[in-house]
Design an enzyme around this catalytic site. Structure first.
Site, PDB file in Angstrom:
ATOM      1  N   CYS A  80     -12.966   7.063  38.804  1.00 32.48           N
ATOM      2  CA  CYS A  80     -11.656   6.582  39.260  1.00 32.48           C
ATOM      3  C   CYS A  80     -10.566   7.618  39.024  1.00 32.48           C
ATOM      4  O   CYS A  80      -9.452   7.481  39.529  1.00 32.48           O
ATOM      5  CB  CYS A  80     -11.266   5.313  38.533  1.00 32.48           C
ATOM      6  SG  CYS A  80     -12.543   4.094  38.520  1.00 32.48           S
ATOM      7  N   ASP A 105      -9.269   8.615  35.916  1.00 29.11           N
ATOM      8  CA  ASP A 105      -8.580   8.612  34.636  1.00 29.11           C
ATOM      9  C   ASP A 105      -9.536   8.229  33.516  1.00 29.11           C
ATOM     10  O   ASP A 105     -10.250   7.244  33.635  1.00 29.11           O
ATOM     11  CB  ASP A 105      -7.454   7.569  34.603  1.00 29.11           C
ATOM     12  CG  ASP A 105      -6.461   7.750  35.728  1.00 29.11           C
ATOM     13  OD1 ASP A 105      -5.666   8.687  35.657  1.00 29.11           O
ATOM     14  OD2 ASP A 105      -6.494   6.937  36.678  1.00 29.11           O
ATOM     15  N   CYS A 156      -3.812  12.091  35.792  1.00 26.34           N
ATOM     16  CA  CYS A 156      -2.630  12.647  36.434  1.00 26.34           C
ATOM     17  C   CYS A 156      -1.446  12.691  35.472  1.00 26.34           C
ATOM     18  O   CYS A 156      -1.536  12.270  34.317  1.00 26.34           O
ATOM     19  CB  CYS A 156      -2.284  11.824  37.666  1.00 26.34           C
ATOM     20  SG  CYS A 156      -1.809  10.148  37.251  1.00 26.34           S
ATOM     21  N   CYS A 171      -1.898   3.479  35.534  1.00 24.67           N
ATOM     22  CA  CYS A 171      -2.016   4.481  34.466  1.00 24.67           C
ATOM     23  C   CYS A 171      -1.464   3.941  33.155  1.00 24.67           C
ATOM     24  O   CYS A 171      -2.008   4.199  32.080  1.00 24.67           O
ATOM     25  CB  CYS A 171      -1.261   5.761  34.828  1.00 24.67           C
ATOM     26  SG  CYS A 171      -1.889   6.556  36.301  1.00 24.67           S
TER      27      CYS A 171
END
Lengths: 389, 135
Positions: free
Chosen positions: B45, B47, B70, B114
């Protein structure tokens, strides 16, 4: 801070000579090229001159060039224009349209839409370098096939497809051949006659021309159905008042692209080769795309255990403009379809970096990137739980 | 025939606070002999986050993170560690997904997941500690 632009595949600055050529058409020669008076006639002359300049770059006649708003519209017009004339073939057993899995979204999404409205579309896979198989293409052709649309060069990994062979096969089977040449123009010599290309998409802003203008080449005698109805401009194929300054800019950009191609290509290739050599010195770094059959300005890498969006943000902090195929940087949070198609695992695709050079880049630019990049990669790896060397 | 207006404009950008935590991540790195470890996400995915904690008298006395992801993911993990360092485990368990995003001055809509990962990783680390120290 030093600023280095290495995202020329995304867009290019307008060349000074191009800009100068365009300026009078904003407020001095502002007539509508469709008007028969003096103001209109001068503007029309400029439009027709640009048509010749564009045609000359790809060895076509000027009356085979249709101006559009850019690459996306050109792709839409080419694909839909042919498909809509072949509506009777919908629901057939064999493929109506043959394309590849690594096309630009302008082609891919248009093909998916054609599928939704009943056409049979075949998406050819590519090998690990991004090349289609000419044999697979030939095998996919049937009596139901009326269009092949395969890009000339890929916008992400820079792989150059075997266009001449594809054109030959298309001609032998009497199938229309469209190619999206948006990234290839100005970097790869193109001859639509030699390569048996029937339709070809061009965008101006990738070749130091203005944004918002492009063209589609269509072979004389080929029938297309329009996708935008109106006043009947461009042989009825693309209605809408001419974007005279934009068209003039595109024309000049093509003229310069032709006369300077040899020098620009040599310059970019030299820089790109240094960039690739230097970057691959980084531990667990890999080149994506084909080692030779690639655009002279394209360097596409992947680095183990780091994520591309944070990589380009850190490069940005150092003044370097780049791109990535990481899911985290896309609107759909999906890894690039191109990187997936060449067989990369999602986590490999996440760590990708695209550096695309332009004629304005210097050797100092490349040295600067080569100096900064290893530190950034190691900084991100220190941060990564996936890196435990 | 077609769904329209299903996309969005690209107007969401990172706040200065996100960029600050991204550029100068707090409490970043591995930890030797942590009392609790929380690892969430998966590389597919895009992360992966790991949070390591040292606990004394039910309080987080030290905390470190490692993140593959990210800008938003790195900033979220950085601020989450900052928010709970020195706090009791009960207080830290109350850190919510929204707290992380709010403390950063907001995140682009598409990046909200996130901040979820950061609080999830923290909670996993605390649960891990509690599992190991059951009386």
């Amino acid at each position: 801070m030093k600023k280095v632009y290495m995202d020329y595949a995304a867009t290019t600055p307008v060349d000074k000579e191009v800009l100068n050529e365009m300026l009078p058409y904003f407020n001095k020669i502002y007539g509508n090229p469709s008007s028969i008076h003096y103001f209109g006639r001068d503007a029309l002359e400029a439009v027709e001159n640009a048509r010749e300049q564009v045609g000359s770059l790809i060895n076509s006649n000027s009356d085979e060039i249709i101006f559009t708003s850019g690459g996306t519209e050109s792709d839409n017009l080419a694909i839909k224009g042919v498909a809509f004339l072949n509506k009777k073939k919908r629901g057939s057993k064999g493929a109506n349209i043959i394309t590849s899995t690594i096309e630009h979204p302008a082609v891919l999404e248009t093909c998916k839409h054609m599928e939704k409205i009943g056409f049979n579309v075949k998406y050819l896979p590519v090998d690990k370098y991004g090349l289609i198989s000419v044999k697979a293409l030939e095998d996919a052709i049937s009596k139901d096939t009326f269009l092949i649309t395969i890009m000339l060069a890929n916008n992400e990994i820079g792989t150059i497809e075997p266009i001449e062979e594809i054109g030959k096969i298309a001609k032998e089977h009497d199938v229309v051949f469209h190619t999206d040449a948006v990234q290839a123009i100005g970097k790869v010599p193109i001859d639509v006659n030699k390569s048996n290309i029937d339709l070809l998409s061009i965008s101006s802003h990738k070749i130091y021309g203005p944004k918002g203008v492009g063209a589609v080449y269509f072979r004389k005698g080929l029938k297309l159905q329009t996708i935008s109805h109106g006043g009947g401009h461009e042989k009825g194929l693309r209605s809408g008042t001419y974007n005279t300054p934009g068209i003039v800019g595109l024309g000049k950009a093509c003229e310069l692209g032709k006369s300077r191609m040899k020098n620009d290509v040599a310059h970019m290739k030299k820089l790109r080769d240094i960039l690739i050599k230097e970057t691959l010195k980084i531990e667990e770094s890999y080149l994506n795309g084909h080692p030779e059959k690639r655009l002279v300005n394209n360097a596409h890498f992947r680095f183990t255990a780091i994520e591309g969006e944070s990589l380009i943000m850190m490069l940005d902090d150092k003044g370097i403009a780049s791109a990535t195929g990481s899911a985290c940087s896309s609107m759909k949070l999906q890894a690039s379809h191109v990187l997936t198609a060449i067989g990369l695992k999602p986590e490999e695709a996440h760590g990708s970096l695209r550096l695309t050079l332009g004629k304005m880049n210097t050797k100092e630019d490349v040295s600067y990137v080569a100096e900064v990049l290893p530190d950034i990669v190691s900084k991100l790896r220190k941060m990564s739980p996936l890196w435990n060397r | 025939m077609e769904q329209i207006n299903e996309g969005f404009f690209m107007s969401d950008i990172y706040t200065e606070k996100v960029l600050d935590h991204f550029r100068n991540p707090r409490n970043m790195g591995e930890m030797k002999d942590p009392d609790g470890v929380g690892k969430v996400g998966n590389p597919t995915c895009g992360d992966v986050m790991a949070i390591y904690i040292k606990v004394k008298d039910e309080r987080i006395v030290d905390i470190k993170f490692q993140t593959f992801g990210c800008t938003a993911a790195i900033a979220s993990s950085s601020i989450a560690t900052e928010l709970v360092k020195g706090k009791t485990l009960d207080e830290a368990m109350k850190l919510s997904r929204d707290d992380v995003a709010n403390e950063l001055g907001g995140l682009p809509a598409i990046k909200m997941h996130c901040s979820n990962l950061a609080s999830d990783a923290l909670h996993e680390a605390i649960k891990d500690y509690r599992m190991k120290n059951k009386k």
